[in-house]
Design a protein around this motif. Structure first.
Motif, PDB file in Angstrom:
ATOM      1  N   TYR A  40       0.011  -1.832   4.679  1.00  0.00           N
ATOM      2  CA  TYR A  40      -0.219  -0.777   5.667  1.00  0.00           C
ATOM      3  C   TYR A  40      -1.233  -1.194   6.733  1.00  0.00           C
ATOM      4  CZ  TYR A  40       2.191   2.168   2.297  1.00  0.00           C
ATOM      5  OH  TYR A  40       3.119   2.693   1.450  1.00  0.00           O
ATOM      6  N   ARG A  41      -1.556  -2.458   6.773  1.00  0.00           N
ATOM      7  CA  ARG A  41      -2.532  -2.999   7.726  1.00  0.00           C
ATOM      8  C   ARG A  41      -3.849  -2.216   7.672  1.00  0.00           C
ATOM      9  NH1 ARG A  41      -0.155  -2.235  13.168  1.00  0.00           N
ATOM     10  NH2 ARG A  41       1.063  -0.605  12.176  1.00  0.00           N
ATOM     11  N   PHE A  42      -4.262  -1.914   6.452  1.00  0.00           N
ATOM     12  CA  PHE A  42      -5.478  -1.112   6.263  1.00  0.00           C
ATOM     13  C   PHE A  42      -6.563  -1.961   5.619  1.00  0.00           C
ATOM     14  CE2 PHE A  42      -8.101   1.764   3.605  1.00  0.00           C
ATOM     15  CZ  PHE A  42      -8.651   2.525   4.625  1.00  0.00           C
ATOM     16  N   HIS A  43      -7.754  -1.874   6.210  1.00  0.00           N
ATOM     17  CA  HIS A  43      -8.879  -2.692   5.748  1.00  0.00           C
ATOM     18  C   HIS A  43     -10.150  -1.877   5.967  1.00  0.00           C
ATOM     19  CE1 HIS A  43     -10.944  -6.542   4.952  1.00  0.00           C
ATOM     20  NE2 HIS A  43     -11.827  -6.135   5.854  1.00  0.00           N
ATOM     21  N   LEU A  44     -10.802  -1.462   4.877  1.00  0.00           N
ATOM     22  CA  LEU A  44     -12.021  -0.657   4.996  1.00  0.00           C
ATOM     23  C   LEU A  44     -13.139  -1.317   4.190  1.00  0.00           C
ATOM     24  CD1 LEU A  44     -13.671   1.800   5.824  1.00  0.00           C
ATOM     25  CD2 LEU A  44     -12.653   3.062   3.901  1.00  0.00           C
ATOM     26  N   GLU A  45     -14.145  -1.791   4.923  1.00  0.00           N
ATOM     27  CA  GLU A  45     -15.324  -2.388   4.283  1.00  0.00           C
ATOM     28  C   GLU A  45     -16.343  -1.271   4.075  1.00  0.00           C
ATOM     29  OE1 GLU A  45     -15.666  -4.838   7.600  1.00  0.00           O
ATOM     30  OE2 GLU A  45     -14.811  -6.632   6.665  1.00  0.00           O
ATOM     31  N   LEU A  46     -16.412  -0.774   2.861  1.00  0.00           N
ATOM     32  CA  LEU A  46     -17.194   0.425   2.574  1.00  0.00           C
ATOM     33  C   LEU A  46     -18.675   0.265   2.922  1.00  0.00           C
ATOM     34  CD1 LEU A  46     -15.592   1.482  -0.831  1.00  0.00           C
ATOM     35  CD2 LEU A  46     -15.394   2.681   1.349  1.00  0.00           C
ATOM     36  N   LEU A  47     -19.238  -0.907   2.679  1.00  0.00           N
ATOM     37  CA  LEU A  47     -20.670  -1.115   2.926  1.00  0.00           C
ATOM     38  C   LEU A  47     -20.961  -1.466   4.383  1.00  0.00           C
ATOM     39  CD1 LEU A  47     -21.735  -3.167  -0.245  1.00  0.00           C
ATOM     40  CD2 LEU A  47     -21.616  -0.694   0.075  1.00  0.00           C
ATOM     41  N   TYR A  48     -19.961  -1.937   5.095  1.00  0.00           N
ATOM     42  CA  TYR A  48     -20.141  -2.348   6.493  1.00  0.00           C
ATOM     43  C   TYR A  48     -19.951  -1.174   7.455  1.00  0.00           C
ATOM     44  CZ  TYR A  48     -19.690  -5.480  10.574  1.00  0.00           C
ATOM     45  OH  TYR A  48     -19.862  -6.128  11.776  1.00  0.00           O
ATOM     46  N   SER A  49     -19.229  -0.162   7.005  1.00  0.00           N
ATOM     47  CA  SER A  49     -18.938   0.993   7.852  1.00  0.00           C
ATOM     48  C   SER A  49     -20.204   1.807   8.126  1.00  0.00           C
ATOM     49  CB  SER A  49     -17.911   1.891   7.153  1.00  0.00           C
ATOM     50  OG  SER A  49     -17.829   3.155   7.774  1.00  0.00           O
ATOM     51  N   PRO A  50     -20.277   2.444   9.314  1.00  0.00           N
ATOM     52  CA  PRO A  50     -21.390   3.364   9.580  1.00  0.00           C
ATOM     53  C   PRO A  50     -21.452   4.507   8.573  1.00  0.00           C
ATOM     54  CG  PRO A  50     -20.237   2.843  11.613  1.00  0.00           C
ATOM     55  CD  PRO A  50     -19.419   2.256  10.504  1.00  0.00           C
ATOM     56  N   GLY A  51     -20.330   4.786   7.908  1.00  0.00           N
ATOM     57  CA  GLY A  51     -20.320   5.832   6.892  1.00  0.00           C
ATOM     58  C   GLY A  51     -21.303   5.544   5.777  1.00  0.00           C
ATOM     59  N   PHE A  52     -21.398   4.285   5.362  1.00  0.00           N
ATOM     60  CA  PHE A  52     -22.337   3.936   4.298  1.00  0.00           C
ATOM     61  C   PHE A  52     -23.777   4.031   4.799  1.00  0.00           C
ATOM     62  CE2 PHE A  52     -24.751   0.961   1.610  1.00  0.00           C
ATOM     63  CZ  PHE A  52     -24.452   1.502   0.362  1.00  0.00           C
TER      64      PHE A  52
END
Length: 502
Positions: free
Chosen positions: A316-328
């Motif tokens: 699905y061309r999905f890539h989420l770096e949980l620690l790199y995101s501003p969300g973390f």
């Protein structure tokens, strides 16, 4: 005739969304669901897309929205924690140390700090931070919505210019040149937005009173953005420009106050009393900024946060770096707020419940609109629209190029997504017309970025924070004229740059 009908059908989901929001005054949540359903049906019946492909595109869009919702959840949680602890009021009072009138507050928060906040974080975080500040300062919901969305004036450099990087790669143009020309095209926009910020925050009469500050802020933003993009780093341009504008503005006001030997007494006693607490109140935001900065610019830290806790779904061309995101970073800031203000379990539960109530309509609307955008892209509807606009204008594509970028920005609410949609198409048109690829890459980059402020997903975000979910239609009517005026300015700038290239 057949192509004309298909052209109308391809644009129908966007038109339908606008009618529902602006004319029928439907909430963004229901509009997003209906618009997605319409796009799905049209793609299946009129554009011969298979159900399997449409479901694949839908899942891709929904997964992309998770990236935004991840940021939204912890951004709203941080706001509710600071509001519950009283820190938001302390920050609001503390701002009176620097700016005493509503117009000055708008200049500092939206015109100067807005580009800085968006540059270090992206994903509309400047909206999440600015809107609560305006509410604490006593601004109305309407003004808060408009001023918080106007923080999106430097989106080409948002999230350390990730959208511009994508554009440069797909358009095959040098990044520093794209940053430089995007900065040149943004000069009249900075002036325009700064005027609008003052007019909205302080009223039209305040514009004349603050002409010196308006031209100071817009000049610093323009000069530093261009110089940094051209000679230092495109990724750092928004950070340095916003930071410099804020510092220069505060220094200028201090100098004026010193020369006139005049001190404004409004809230002075409160500010003095809260002076120590003000620095405590901004600690979570300082932690947020430092974490993002270090994780992006320290090679060792970046390697750690991009390798650990990464969710990948290649199909699905999905890539989420949980620690790199501003969300973390927002999550860490929220933990700091809980510890700093000793928020107990009961108060924390109240904040979480408030956050979930705010996230639901904004998050679902964002998911629906991005899924609609993904379905339109995957089925070829978006490309069909762009190609026929290009065929219609022919050699005058220089006028249509910003319009195509604007459609992408409005649909997706993301410069990165819009550039991923149309950058290759824009470069292909440049080759066919024997025009410079850099010119159309600039048009795409700047127009897509500026139209994100009027996108339904960003409107839903602002409505959620101001507790006005369901009134997104009114917000769209308020912000669209500003967005269209900005688009006309961009078109004029691109035509001017076109003469420069010749």
């Amino acid at each position: 005739m057949h192509d004309a009908i298909h052209f109308l059908l391809a644009g129908l989901p966007i038109l339908f969304a606008l009618i529902c929001l602006v004319w029928l005054k439907m909430p963004a949540l229901y509009t997003a669901v209906c618009s997605y359903g319409l796009a799905f049906a049209l793609a299946f019946f009129s554009f011969d897309a298979s159900v399997q492909d449409l479901l694949h595109s839908s899942i891709h869009g929904m997964l992309l929205s998770v990236t935004v919702i991840y940021v939204l959840v912890f951004g709203l949680l941080l706001y509710n924690l600071l509001n519950e602890s009283g820190a938001m009021n302390i920050i609001a009072y503390g701002l009176f140390r620097f700016c005493h009138s509503p117009a000055e507050q708008g200049l500092l928060i939206s015109a100067a700090l807005g580009p800085f906040l968006e540059a270090v974080s992206g994903f509309g975080i400047a909206v999440v931070i600015a809107a609560p500040l305006y509410l604490s300062l006593g601004f109305s919901a309407k003004k808060t919505m408009m001023l918080s969305l106007l923080t999106q004036s430097a989106v080409p450099w948002g999230a350390l210019a990730i959208g511009t990087v994508i554009n440069a790669e797909l358009s095959r143009v040098p990044l520093h040149q794209l940053g430089e020309y995007s900065a040149m095209a943004s000069i009249p926009l900075y002036i325009f937005y700064t005027f609008i910020v003052v007019a909205v925050s302080g009223g039209k009469k305040s514009v004349k009173q603050h002409l010196d500050s308006i031209f100071l802020v817009s000049s610093v933003l323009s000069l530093v953005t261009w110089a940094t993009s051209a000679y230092v780093s495109t990724e750092l341009a928004g950070v340095l420009a916003g930071g410099a504008a804020g510092c220069v503005l505060i220094a200028y006001w201090k100098l004026k106050s010193f020369i006139s030997n005049r001190e404004i007494e409004t809230f002075a006693s409160h500010v003095q009393m809260l002076k120590g607490n003000f620095y405590k109140a901004v600690v979570p935001y300082a932690v947020l900024t430092v974490y993002i900065f270090v994780s992006h610019f320290s090679a060792a830290c970046k390697r750690i946060v991009t390798d650990a806790l990464v969710i990948q779904l290649p199909e699905y061309r999905f890539h989420l770096e949980l620690l790199y995101s501003p969300g973390f970073a927002l999550f860490i800031a929220s933990l700091i707020a809980v510890w700093l203000y000793q928020i107990n379990v009961a108060r924390l539960a109240v904040c979480i419940k408030k956050t979930l109530r705010q996230v639901y309509p904004a998050g679902m609307a964002t998911m629906g609109f991005i899924a609609m955008s993904s379905v339109m892209e995957g089925s070829g509807m978006t490309h069909f629209l762009a190609a026929h606009i290009a065929a219609l204008v022919g050699s005058w594509f220089i006028i249509a190029s910003p319009l195509i970028g604007a459609i992408g920005g409005f649909m997706s609410g993301s410069n990165s997504a819009a550039n991923a949609m149309f950058s290759h198409f824009q470069s292909t048109m440049a080759e066919q017309l024997h025009h410079p690829a850099l010119l159309y890459a600039t048009a795409q980059n700047v127009s897509a970025s500026n139209m994100t402020m009027a996108s339904p997903s960003r409107i839903a975000l602002a409505a959620s924070i101001t507790n006005r979910s369901g009134q997104e239609g009114q917000f769209v009517r308020d912000i669209l004229p500003i967005a269209f005026a900005a688009l006309l300015i961009i078109m004029s700038s691109i035509v001017g740059l076109g003469f420069f290239f010749e």
